[in-house]
Each structure stands twice: as structure tokens, then as C-alpha cells.
Design a protein around this motif. Structure first.
Motif, PDB file in Angstrom:
ATOM      1  N   TYR A  60       0.862  -1.187   0.000  1.00  0.00           N
ATOM      2  CA  TYR A  60       0.000   0.000   0.000  1.00  0.00           C
ATOM      3  C   TYR A  60       0.891   1.226   0.000  1.00  0.00           C
ATOM      4  O   TYR A  60       1.767   1.364   0.847  1.00  0.00           O
ATOM      5  N   GLN A  61       0.674   2.095  -0.978  1.00  0.00           N
ATOM      6  CA  GLN A  61       1.468   3.321  -1.130  1.00  0.00           C
ATOM      7  C   GLN A  61       2.966   3.009  -1.127  1.00  0.00           C
ATOM      8  O   GLN A  61       3.756   3.687  -0.485  1.00  0.00           O
ATOM      9  N   GLY A  62       3.332   1.930  -1.828  1.00  0.00           N
ATOM     10  CA  GLY A  62       4.737   1.595  -2.000  1.00  0.00           C
ATOM     11  C   GLY A  62       5.384   0.877  -0.838  1.00  0.00           C
ATOM     12  O   GLY A  62       6.576   0.609  -0.864  1.00  0.00           O
ATOM     13  N   ARG A  63       4.616   0.542   0.191  1.00  0.00           N
ATOM     14  CA  ARG A  63       5.190  -0.123   1.363  1.00  0.00           C
ATOM     15  C   ARG A  63       4.531  -1.469   1.596  1.00  0.00           C
ATOM     16  O   ARG A  63       3.311  -1.599   1.466  1.00  0.00           O
ATOM     17  N   PHE A  64       5.333  -2.452   1.994  1.00  0.00           N
ATOM     18  CA  PHE A  64       4.788  -3.749   2.393  1.00  0.00           C
ATOM     19  C   PHE A  64       4.076  -3.585   3.727  1.00  0.00           C
ATOM     20  O   PHE A  64       4.596  -2.947   4.634  1.00  0.00           O
ATOM     21  N   LEU A  65       2.886  -4.167   3.834  1.00  0.00           N
ATOM     22  CA  LEU A  65       2.152  -4.124   5.103  1.00  0.00           C
ATOM     23  C   LEU A  65       2.513  -5.358   5.917  1.00  0.00           C
ATOM     24  O   LEU A  65       2.457  -6.480   5.421  1.00  0.00           O
ATOM     25  N   HIS A  66       2.881  -5.155   7.172  1.00  0.00           N
ATOM     26  CA  HIS A  66       3.159  -6.291   8.046  1.00  0.00           C
ATOM     27  C   HIS A  66       1.834  -6.935   8.437  1.00  0.00           C
ATOM     28  O   HIS A  66       0.794  -6.283   8.467  1.00  0.00           O
ATOM     29  N   GLY A  67       1.889  -8.230   8.731  1.00  0.00           N
ATOM     30  CA  GLY A  67       0.687  -9.038   8.925  1.00  0.00           C
ATOM     31  C   GLY A  67      -0.286  -8.541   9.955  1.00  0.00           C
ATOM     32  O   GLY A  67      -1.484  -8.743   9.828  1.00  0.00           O
ATOM     33  N   ASN A  68       0.208  -7.857  10.996  1.00  0.00           N
ATOM     34  CA  ASN A  68      -0.691  -7.472  12.088  1.00  0.00           C
ATOM     35  C   ASN A  68      -1.290  -6.078  11.924  1.00  0.00           C
ATOM     36  O   ASN A  68      -2.094  -5.659  12.739  1.00  0.00           O
ATOM     37  N   VAL A  69      -0.934  -5.336  10.872  1.00  0.00           N
ATOM     38  CA  VAL A  69      -1.497  -3.997  10.699  1.00  0.00           C
ATOM     39  C   VAL A  69      -2.940  -4.116  10.193  1.00  0.00           C
ATOM     40  O   VAL A  69      -3.232  -4.913   9.311  1.00  0.00           O
ATOM     41  N   THR A  91       9.557 -13.357   2.206  1.00  0.00           N
ATOM     42  CA  THR A  91      10.009 -12.509   3.313  1.00  0.00           C
ATOM     43  C   THR A  91       9.765 -11.046   2.990  1.00  0.00           C
ATOM     44  O   THR A  91       9.661 -10.663   1.826  1.00  0.00           O
ATOM     45  N   LEU A  92       9.697 -10.252   4.019  1.00  0.00           N
ATOM     46  CA  LEU A  92       9.558  -8.805   3.857  1.00  0.00           C
ATOM     47  C   LEU A  92      10.935  -8.168   3.898  1.00  0.00           C
ATOM     48  O   LEU A  92      11.823  -8.647   4.602  1.00  0.00           O
ATOM     49  N   PRO A  93      11.119  -7.072   3.153  1.00  0.00           N
ATOM     50  CA  PRO A  93      12.408  -6.378   3.244  1.00  0.00           C
ATOM     51  C   PRO A  93      12.579  -5.775   4.628  1.00  0.00           C
ATOM     52  O   PRO A  93      11.601  -5.484   5.302  1.00  0.00           O
ATOM     53  N   GLU A  94      13.812  -5.594   5.041  1.00  0.00           N
ATOM     54  CA  GLU A  94      14.085  -4.941   6.317  1.00  0.00           C
ATOM     55  C   GLU A  94      13.606  -3.493   6.220  1.00  0.00           C
ATOM     56  O   GLU A  94      13.744  -2.869   5.171  1.00  0.00           O
ATOM     57  N   PRO A  95      13.061  -2.937   7.299  1.00  0.00           N
ATOM     58  CA  PRO A  95      12.546  -1.565   7.247  1.00  0.00           C
ATOM     59  C   PRO A  95      13.590  -0.544   6.790  1.00  0.00           C
ATOM     60  O   PRO A  95      13.261   0.402   6.115  1.00  0.00           O
ATOM     61  N   ASN A  96      14.869  -0.736   7.156  1.00  0.00           N
ATOM     62  CA  ASN A  96      15.891   0.245   6.797  1.00  0.00           C
ATOM     63  C   ASN A  96      16.380   0.107   5.365  1.00  0.00           C
ATOM     64  O   ASN A  96      16.775   1.065   4.747  1.00  0.00           O
ATOM     65  N   SER A  97      16.375  -1.123   4.843  1.00  0.00           N
ATOM     66  CA  SER A  97      16.887  -1.293   3.473  1.00  0.00           C
ATOM     67  C   SER A  97      15.791  -0.890   2.500  1.00  0.00           C
ATOM     68  O   SER A  97      14.622  -1.164   2.722  1.00  0.00           O
ATOM     69  N   GLN A 100      17.415  -2.276  -2.041  1.00  0.00           N
ATOM     70  CA  GLN A 100      18.517  -2.066  -2.985  1.00  0.00           C
ATOM     71  C   GLN A 100      19.375  -3.327  -3.123  1.00  0.00           C
ATOM     72  O   GLN A 100      19.701  -3.737  -4.211  1.00  0.00           O
ATOM     73  N   ARG A 101      19.700  -3.937  -1.976  1.00  0.00           N
ATOM     74  CA  ARG A 101      20.574  -5.120  -2.021  1.00  0.00           C
ATOM     75  C   ARG A 101      19.935  -6.235  -2.834  1.00  0.00           C
ATOM     76  O   ARG A 101      20.583  -6.875  -3.635  1.00  0.00           O
ATOM     77  N   ASN A 102      18.635  -6.459  -2.615  1.00  0.00           N
ATOM     78  CA  ASN A 102      17.951  -7.528  -3.349  1.00  0.00           C
ATOM     79  C   ASN A 102      17.989  -7.259  -4.843  1.00  0.00           C
ATOM     80  O   ASN A 102      18.178  -8.150  -5.645  1.00  0.00           O
ATOM     81  N   ARG A 103      17.780  -6.010  -5.214  1.00  0.00           N
ATOM     82  CA  ARG A 103      17.745  -5.653  -6.624  1.00  0.00           C
ATOM     83  C   ARG A 103      19.113  -5.879  -7.268  1.00  0.00           C
ATOM     84  O   ARG A 103      19.203  -6.358  -8.380  1.00  0.00           O
ATOM     85  N   GLU A 104      20.154  -5.513  -6.526  1.00  0.00           N
ATOM     86  CA  GLU A 104      21.503  -5.678  -7.075  1.00  0.00           C
ATOM     87  C   GLU A 104      21.819  -7.152  -7.284  1.00  0.00           C
ATOM     88  O   GLU A 104      22.434  -7.529  -8.260  1.00  0.00           O
ATOM     89  N   LYS A 105      21.358  -8.010  -6.352  1.00  0.00           N
ATOM     90  CA  LYS A 105      21.627  -9.446  -6.463  1.00  0.00           C
ATOM     91  C   LYS A 105      20.910 -10.058  -7.657  1.00  0.00           C
ATOM     92  O   LYS A 105      21.489 -10.803  -8.417  1.00  0.00           O
ATOM     93  N   THR A 106      19.635  -9.724  -7.819  1.00  0.00           N
ATOM     94  CA  THR A 106      18.846 -10.389  -8.857  1.00  0.00           C
ATOM     95  C   THR A 106      18.924  -9.646 -10.185  1.00  0.00           C
ATOM     96  O   THR A 106      18.629 -10.208 -11.223  1.00  0.00           O
ATOM     97  N   GLY A 107      19.299  -8.377 -10.134  1.00  0.00           N
ATOM     98  CA  GLY A 107      19.384  -7.593 -11.369  1.00  0.00           C
ATOM     99  C   GLY A 107      18.021  -7.198 -11.906  1.00  0.00           C
ATOM    100  O   GLY A 107      17.900  -6.735 -13.020  1.00  0.00           O
ATOM    101  N   GLU A 108      16.970  -7.397 -11.109  1.00  0.00           N
ATOM    102  CA  GLU A 108      15.654  -6.996 -11.595  1.00  0.00           C
ATOM    103  C   GLU A 108      15.099  -5.886 -10.720  1.00  0.00           C
ATOM    104  O   GLU A 108      15.501  -5.717  -9.596  1.00  0.00           O
ATOM    105  N   SER A 109      14.180  -5.161 -11.287  1.00  0.00           N
ATOM    106  CA  SER A 109      13.584  -4.070 -10.529  1.00  0.00           C
ATOM    107  C   SER A 109      12.161  -4.463 -10.192  1.00  0.00           C
ATOM    108  O   SER A 109      11.466  -5.061 -10.990  1.00  0.00           O
ATOM    109  N   ASN A 110      11.728  -4.147  -8.972  1.00  0.00           N
ATOM    110  CA  ASN A 110      10.360  -4.473  -8.543  1.00  0.00           C
ATOM    111  C   ASN A 110       9.576  -3.171  -8.463  1.00  0.00           C
ATOM    112  O   ASN A 110       9.090  -2.804  -7.411  1.00  0.00           O
ATOM    113  N   CYS A 111       9.441  -2.490  -9.544  1.00  0.00           N
ATOM    114  CA  CYS A 111       8.812  -1.184  -9.553  1.00  0.00           C
ATOM    115  C   CYS A 111       7.327  -1.307  -9.838  1.00  0.00           C
ATOM    116  O   CYS A 111       6.925  -2.118 -10.652  1.00  0.00           O
TER     117      CYS A 111
END
Length: 115
Positions: A60-69, A91-97, A100-111
Motif C-alpha cells: 500500500y502506497q509503496g510499502r509492504f504491510l506487516h501481517g498485524n497492521v 520474506t519482507l524487506p528490512e525496514p531500513n533497506s 537495494q541489495r535484493n535488486r543488485e543481487k537479482t538484477g531486476e527491478s520491482n517497480c
């Protein structure tokens, strides 16, 4: 007596672009929504069927919603349609990351483009 229970209309969009609308209560959490959608998987989404509700994630609005929200906590409007993306992801991305790291590893963009 008739009680009015406000409901929130969610239009869920898959990566493939297919959409479906569902009604939820403000008390429903992201995990409740994932389970409901999994249990009531639309027939025209057959190719996208997932193995478990636990890997369904809402964006929602570019952010993953955690299960309990809950939808109420997001202050979503009643009587209007709110659009969210529904993706299968272990898995959900870490709130601080910023993912970027995932994108660099896979070479794909999740836009996501929201029009």
C-alpha cells in the motif's frame, strides 16, 4: 435493529495486472486479508494461485504491510475503493533497506506504476 458495519472496499492488483475487489472490516489485518483472498481465490486468477496464504503480501502506497497492521490503523476511507498490490513473497524487506541489495543481487527491478 440494524447495525451499520463500515466496510472498506479493496481493489487488489496482481503483478500480472489482474484485479479483483473485496470488502473488509476496519478490524481486518493484512494477514486476515491474505487468508481471505487465499481461501476465496478468484477463478480468473488461476494461473497466479499460490501454495499458502503465508506468502501473500500487500503493498500500500509503496510499502509492504506487516501481517498485524489493520485497515483501520491505515485510516482507509469508507465507501471508497482503496487500491493495493498483492504479491507472493516469502520474506519482507528490512525496514531500513530500500530493497537495494535484493535488486543488485537479482538484477531486476520491482517497480510498481500506479496510474
Amino acid at each position: 435493529l440494524i447495525f451499520f458495519f463500515p466496510q472498506i472496499n479493496l481493489r487488489l492488483i496482481l503483478v500480472s495486472g489482474k484485479t479483483k475487489e473485496f470488502l473488509f472490516s476496519p478490524n481486518d489485518s493484512a494477514a486476515d486479508i491474505a487468508k481471505h483472498v487465499y481461501d476465496n481465490w478468484p477463478m480468473d486468477w488461476e494461473e497466479e494461485q499460490v501454495s499458502s496464504p503465508n506468502i501473500l503480501r500487500l503493498i500500500y502506497q509503496g510499502r509492504f504491510l506487516h501481517g498485524n497492521v489493520t485497515l483501520g490503523a491505515l485510516k482507509l476511507p469508507f465507501g471508497k475503493t482503496t487500491v493495493m498490490h498483492l504479491v507472493a513473497r516469502e520474506t519482507l524487506p528490512e525496514p531500513n533497506s530500500q530493497g537495494q541489495r535484493n535488486r543488485e543481487k537479482t538484477g531486476e527491478s520491482n517497480c510498481c506504476v500506479i496510474l
